[in-house]
Design a protein around this motif. Structure first.
Motif, PDB file in Angstrom:
ATOM      1  N   ALA A 115      46.786  44.155  41.672  1.00 15.11           N
ATOM      2  CA  ALA A 115      45.562  44.951  41.747  1.00 15.11           C
ATOM      3  C   ALA A 115      44.933  44.701  43.109  1.00 15.11           C
ATOM      4  O   ALA A 115      45.020  43.586  43.638  1.00 15.11           O
ATOM      5  CB  ALA A 115      44.589  44.574  40.638  1.00 15.11           C
ATOM      6  N   PRO A 116      44.277  45.705  43.692  1.00 10.56           N
ATOM      7  CA  PRO A 116      43.611  45.485  44.983  1.00 10.56           C
ATOM      8  C   PRO A 116      42.539  44.395  44.833  1.00 10.56           C
ATOM      9  O   PRO A 116      41.902  44.288  43.775  1.00 10.56           O
ATOM     10  CB  PRO A 116      42.964  46.833  45.301  1.00 10.56           C
ATOM     11  N   PRO A 117      42.326  43.603  45.867  1.00 14.20           N
ATOM     12  CA  PRO A 117      41.352  42.503  45.769  1.00 14.20           C
ATOM     13  C   PRO A 117      39.958  42.923  45.295  1.00 14.20           C
ATOM     14  O   PRO A 117      39.379  42.229  44.451  1.00 14.20           O
ATOM     15  CB  PRO A 117      41.328  41.919  47.183  1.00 14.20           C
ATOM     16  N   PRO A 118      39.380  44.053  45.774  1.00 17.61           N
ATOM     17  CA  PRO A 118      38.049  44.417  45.252  1.00 17.61           C
ATOM     18  C   PRO A 118      38.064  44.696  43.750  1.00 17.61           C
ATOM     19  O   PRO A 118      37.148  44.298  43.033  1.00 17.61           O
ATOM     20  CB  PRO A 118      37.680  45.674  46.039  1.00 17.61           C
ATOM     21  N   LEU A 119      39.095  45.353  43.267  1.00 19.22           N
ATOM     22  CA  LEU A 119      39.191  45.631  41.841  1.00 19.22           C
ATOM     23  C   LEU A 119      39.402  44.344  41.048  1.00 19.22           C
ATOM     24  O   LEU A 119      38.834  44.159  39.972  1.00 19.22           O
ATOM     25  CB  LEU A 119      40.322  46.623  41.572  1.00 19.22           C
ATOM     26  N   ARG A 120      40.187  43.434  41.582  1.00 16.77           N
ATOM     27  CA  ARG A 120      40.420  42.148  40.923  1.00 16.77           C
ATOM     28  C   ARG A 120      39.105  41.362  40.822  1.00 16.77           C
ATOM     29  O   ARG A 120      38.813  40.748  39.801  1.00 16.77           O
ATOM     30  CB  ARG A 120      41.473  41.350  41.699  1.00 16.77           C
ATOM     31  N   PHE A 126      33.100  40.603  35.860  1.00 16.09           N
ATOM     32  CA  PHE A 126      32.524  41.127  34.635  1.00 16.09           C
ATOM     33  C   PHE A 126      33.308  40.728  33.393  1.00 16.09           C
ATOM     34  O   PHE A 126      32.936  41.081  32.286  1.00 16.09           O
ATOM     35  CB  PHE A 126      32.378  42.652  34.716  1.00 16.09           C
ATOM     36  N   GLY A 127      34.399  40.014  33.580  1.00 19.22           N
ATOM     37  CA  GLY A 127      35.162  39.521  32.440  1.00 19.22           C
ATOM     38  C   GLY A 127      35.710  40.622  31.562  1.00 19.22           C
ATOM     39  O   GLY A 127      35.612  40.542  30.346  1.00 19.22           O
ATOM     40  N   ARG A 129      37.952  42.304  29.340  1.00 18.43           N
ATOM     41  CA  ARG A 129      39.048  41.891  28.474  1.00 18.43           C
ATOM     42  C   ARG A 129      39.202  42.913  27.363  1.00 18.43           C
ATOM     43  O   ARG A 129      38.246  43.590  27.001  1.00 18.43           O
ATOM     44  CB  ARG A 129      38.774  40.522  27.847  1.00 18.43           C
ATOM     45  N   GLU A 130      40.389  42.960  26.784  1.00 20.84           N
ATOM     46  CA  GLU A 130      40.631  43.881  25.692  1.00 20.84           C
ATOM     47  C   GLU A 130      40.178  43.305  24.359  1.00 20.84           C
ATOM     48  O   GLU A 130      39.837  44.027  23.455  1.00 20.84           O
ATOM     49  CB  GLU A 130      42.110  44.246  25.626  1.00 20.84           C
ATOM     50  N   GLU A 131      40.174  41.985  24.236  1.00 20.73           N
ATOM     51  CA  GLU A 131      39.766  41.392  22.976  1.00 20.73           C
ATOM     52  C   GLU A 131      38.252  41.219  22.957  1.00 20.73           C
ATOM     53  O   GLU A 131      37.609  41.084  23.990  1.00 20.73           O
ATOM     54  CB  GLU A 131      40.473  40.065  22.736  1.00 20.73           C
ATOM     55  N   ALA A 132      37.695  41.215  21.774  1.00 21.87           N
ATOM     56  CA  ALA A 132      36.255  41.062  21.618  1.00 21.87           C
ATOM     57  C   ALA A 132      35.868  39.609  21.852  1.00 21.87           C
ATOM     58  O   ALA A 132      36.632  38.692  21.533  1.00 21.87           O
ATOM     59  CB  ALA A 132      35.830  41.497  20.222  1.00 21.87           C
ATOM     60  N   PRO A 133      34.682  39.373  22.408  1.00 20.39           N
ATOM     61  CA  PRO A 133      34.258  37.991  22.600  1.00 20.39           C
ATOM     62  C   PRO A 133      34.019  37.307  21.258  1.00 20.39           C
ATOM     63  O   PRO A 133      33.622  37.943  20.285  1.00 20.39           O
ATOM     64  CB  PRO A 133      32.969  38.121  23.405  1.00 20.39           C
ATOM     65  N   VAL A 134      34.260  36.027  21.215  1.00 18.90           N
ATOM     66  CA  VAL A 134      34.058  35.251  19.994  1.00 18.90           C
ATOM     67  C   VAL A 134      32.556  35.048  19.814  1.00 18.90           C
ATOM     68  O   VAL A 134      31.884  34.577  20.728  1.00 18.90           O
ATOM     69  CB  VAL A 134      34.793  33.895  20.084  1.00 18.90           C
ATOM     70  N   PRO A 135      32.014  35.421  18.653  1.00 19.16           N
ATOM     71  CA  PRO A 135      30.569  35.252  18.451  1.00 19.16           C
ATOM     72  C   PRO A 135      30.189  33.777  18.367  1.00 19.16           C
ATOM     73  O   PRO A 135      30.968  32.943  17.869  1.00 19.16           O
ATOM     74  CB  PRO A 135      30.296  35.973  17.134  1.00 19.16           C
ATOM     75  N   GLU A 136      29.001  33.485  18.859  1.00 19.03           N
ATOM     76  CA  GLU A 136      28.522  32.100  18.804  1.00 19.03           C
ATOM     77  C   GLU A 136      28.103  31.767  17.379  1.00 19.03           C
ATOM     78  O   GLU A 136      27.621  32.620  16.649  1.00 19.03           O
ATOM     79  CB  GLU A 136      27.332  31.927  19.753  1.00 19.03           C
TER      80      GLU A 136
END
Length: 142
Positions: A115-120, A126-127, A129-136
């Motif tokens: 991936a181009p550095p700016p896109l990376r 912004f993190g 990810r395809e998976e949902a964050p684990v709720p606290e």
């Protein structure tokens, strides 16, 4: 019939392009998931193709049947659109998505995931990810 409707080619191109993008995003997404789990590029291509192959094939066959049914229509542009989209979907799903894309990704190896550095940086910042964050965990004060 006798002549080609002026509306048929642009509609065929637009619809075929839209359907092609759907497949194009679905198959590499499964490959990316497999790569995130295993870290092996070649295994990720095989696993991703194995996970998405049946779905893509069934969807292409279903669409080919529907577009083939368009050829029984009476209004001139409809059979022409069906005649254009039926082979377009079958060719795209078999030759392009099931042969060319996996072969290219396997040959490119790690470079397929570049991936181009700016896109990376945006992706890392912004993190995304395809998976949902684990709720606290919420603890109740007693």
């Amino acid at each position: 019939m006798g002549s080609l409707s002026l509306t048929a080619p642009p509609l065929i191109i637009a619809i075929a392009f839209g359907l092609a993008m759907d497949y194009e995003l679905f198959i590499p997404a499964r490959m990316r998931e497999a790569r995130a789990q295993s870290g092996d590029d070649l295994d990720a291509v095989a696993t991703g193709l194995r996970r998405s192959g049946r779905v893509v094939t069934c969807a292409a066959l279903l669409l080919a049947v529907v577009f083939g049914a368009f050829m029984t229509g009476g209004f001139a542009p409809i059979p022409q659109i069906g005649l254009g989209l039926t082979p377009a979907v079958l060719i795209d799903a078999t030759i392009v998505r099931m042969l060319l894309v996996p072969a290219t990704m396997a040959l490119l190896g790690r470079r397929a995931w570049w991936a181009p550095p700016p896109l990376r940086r945006v992706h890392d910042r912004f993190g995304l990810r395809e998976e949902a964050p684990v709720p606290e965990r919420v603890t109740a004060d007693a």
